[in-house]
Write a protein that holds these residues in place. Structure first.
Motif, short mmCIF file in Angstrom:
data_model
loop_
_atom_site.label_atom_id
_atom_site.label_comp_id
_atom_site.label_asym_id
_atom_site.label_seq_id
_atom_site.Cartn_x
_atom_site.Cartn_y
_atom_site.Cartn_z
N THR A 174 -4.41 -1.92 -4.61
CA THR A 174 -5.01 -3.19 -4.26
C THR A 174 -4.24 -4.34 -4.94
O THR A 174 -4.03 -4.33 -6.15
CB THR A 174 -6.49 -3.23 -4.70
OG1 THR A 174 -7.19 -2.18 -4.04
CG2 THR A 174 -7.11 -4.58 -4.35
N ASN A 175 -3.81 -5.28 -4.14
CA ASN A 175 -3.06 -6.46 -4.63
C ASN A 175 -1.76 -6.06 -5.32
O ASN A 175 -1.23 -6.81 -6.15
CB ASN A 175 -3.91 -7.29 -5.59
CG ASN A 175 -5.18 -7.82 -4.94
OD1 ASN A 175 -5.16 -8.20 -3.78
ND2 ASN A 175 -6.27 -7.82 -5.69
N THR A 179 2.06 -5.74 -5.84
CA THR A 179 3.19 -6.54 -5.37
C THR A 179 4.46 -5.71 -5.19
O THR A 179 5.44 -6.19 -4.65
CB THR A 179 3.47 -7.69 -6.35
OG1 THR A 179 3.74 -7.15 -7.65
CG2 THR A 179 2.27 -8.63 -6.42
#
Length: 386
Positions: free
Chosen positions: A196-197, A199
């Motif tokens: 999740t999230n 990068t």
């Protein structure tokens, strides 16, 4: 002060190994034998053929900067083509990873990172001023192959063995650092939370958490018999640690790992299952580590006895026992002659020797009591444990 402490302690460990350890035969020096050439593994039907070709190039062919760029591009290409098709709940998806591997190259996003070996291999670090890295390995073994597993077979699917082997004084001294860990697959929820999230590249169903024991450190001294054997002082120092590592490519010759938090790429080349250097860890892990309280007690006893001789009445007993040995010794007699020339007595020599021994013992005790085992506390060694 800590650098001086480490220098004295490594020297002291080399001296005391004779009385504390047993020899292990067949452990050869780096350079006396080599793994099969990477180029010999190449073939048109091998997916990692281009990667092996780049790895086999040395600085006479291409610059290190150019080589790093080529490796990064090739790793990206292999990663984009690789997909783990097995279901998440099937532990057999990890079977292709089992094997003995040498660390061939590391691709970091930050040049200051040192993701393999921690303080032991950090360029410009104090350890590298005394010792030079021989080999670095990361083996993936079937569950509990060493008999040291801390997790049950329902939780863990494999065993990770990280090895950093170093030489000093032209091969007379040896230091081997081993991290043994239980490999536990990430759950679906853990994968979801970490991705999740995120990068950097998403983690796959081959992502695992390696739960490592405290580092096992083996200080060795080459036996004077001319045979390939060392006497070792086995220690276990430092904290437990754990890391997340994903596998982004695997074939019969190469495994590429990715750091779960940093995104660092680790290129591992498979070694022969009978490679004696790659198998050194087996004999070492059979040695029970010296107990920390016992070592601290021994160092403290040496410290007190040495300072009693150096600064107390113990000099009378030492002076009564030692002169004949010192003056007749081929090692000490030239020193005695020199001391006589500057009007220093044998008693003075004994005091100096006792004081130095006490200092070494004290520094050794501090190192044993507070050492991290090479694990760096700034978080970099969390990736290095892979």
């Amino acid at each position: 002060m800590m650098k001086l402490c480490l220098l004295f302690s490594i020297t002291y460990a080399a001296v005391v190994t004779t009385a504390l350890v047993t020899p292990i035969r067949g452990l050869k020096r780096y350079g006396e034998r080599k793994h099969a050439s990477l180029s010999a593994r190449r073939g048109s039907d091998i997916e990692s053929d281009s990667l092996l070709s780049i790895l086999s190039e040395d600085e006479t062919d291409i610059s290190s900067k150019q080589k790093k760029i080529l490796l990064r591009n090739e790793v990206s290409s292999l990663e984009s083509q690789f997909v783990s098709t097995e279901e998440h709940g099937d532990p057999k998806r990890f079977n292709p990873l089992i094997g003995l591997y040498e660390v061939a190259s590391v691709i970091t996003n930050n040049d200051k990172e040192n993701p393999v070996g921690g303080k032991w291999t950090r360029s410009g670090g104090f350890a590298q001023k005394l010792l030079k890295t021989r080999k670095t390995y990361q083996h993936i073994l079937p569950y509990n192959s060493t008999g040291l597993a801390r997790y049950d077979g329902e939780t863990s699917v494999a065993e990770a063995i990280n090895v950093v082997s170093l030489d000093g004084l032209g091969g007379l001294l040896r230091a081997t650092v081993i991290l043994r860990g239980d490999v536990v697959p990430l759950t679906l929820q853990e994968l979801k939370d970490m991705n999740t999230n995120r990068t950097i590249n998403l983690l796959s169903n081959l992502a695992v958490r390696a739960n490592f024991d405290s580092p096992r450190i083996f200080f060795g001294r080459r036996e004077p018999t001319g045979q390939e054997a060392f006497k070792y002082l086995p220690l276990q120092l430092g904290p437990l640690s754990d890391v997340v590592l994903d596998t982004i490519f695997i074939d019969q010759f190469v495994r590429i790992g990715m750091g779960g938090t940093s995104g660092t790429r680790f290129i591992f080349t498979r070694t022969n299952d009978s490679d004696s250097e790659a198998l050194e860890y087996k004999a070492l892990l059979q040695q029970p580590p010296a107990k920390k309280p016992k070592l601290l007690g021994m160092m403290t006893s040496i410290l007190l006895a040495s300072f009693y001789v150096a600064f107390g009445n113990g000099i009378k007993l030492a002076a009564a026992v030692s002169p004949s040995f010192i003056t007749k010794s081929s090692v000490f007699s030239p020193l005695v002659t020199l001391l006589s020339a500057v009007k220093m007595s044998v008693t003075g020599l004994i005091r100096i020797f006792a004081g130095a021994s006490g200092l070494l013992a004290g520094l050794g005790a501090l190192l044993i009591a507070f050492s991290s085992g090479g694990i760096e506390r700034d978080g970099m060694q969390a990736e290095a444990a892979r």
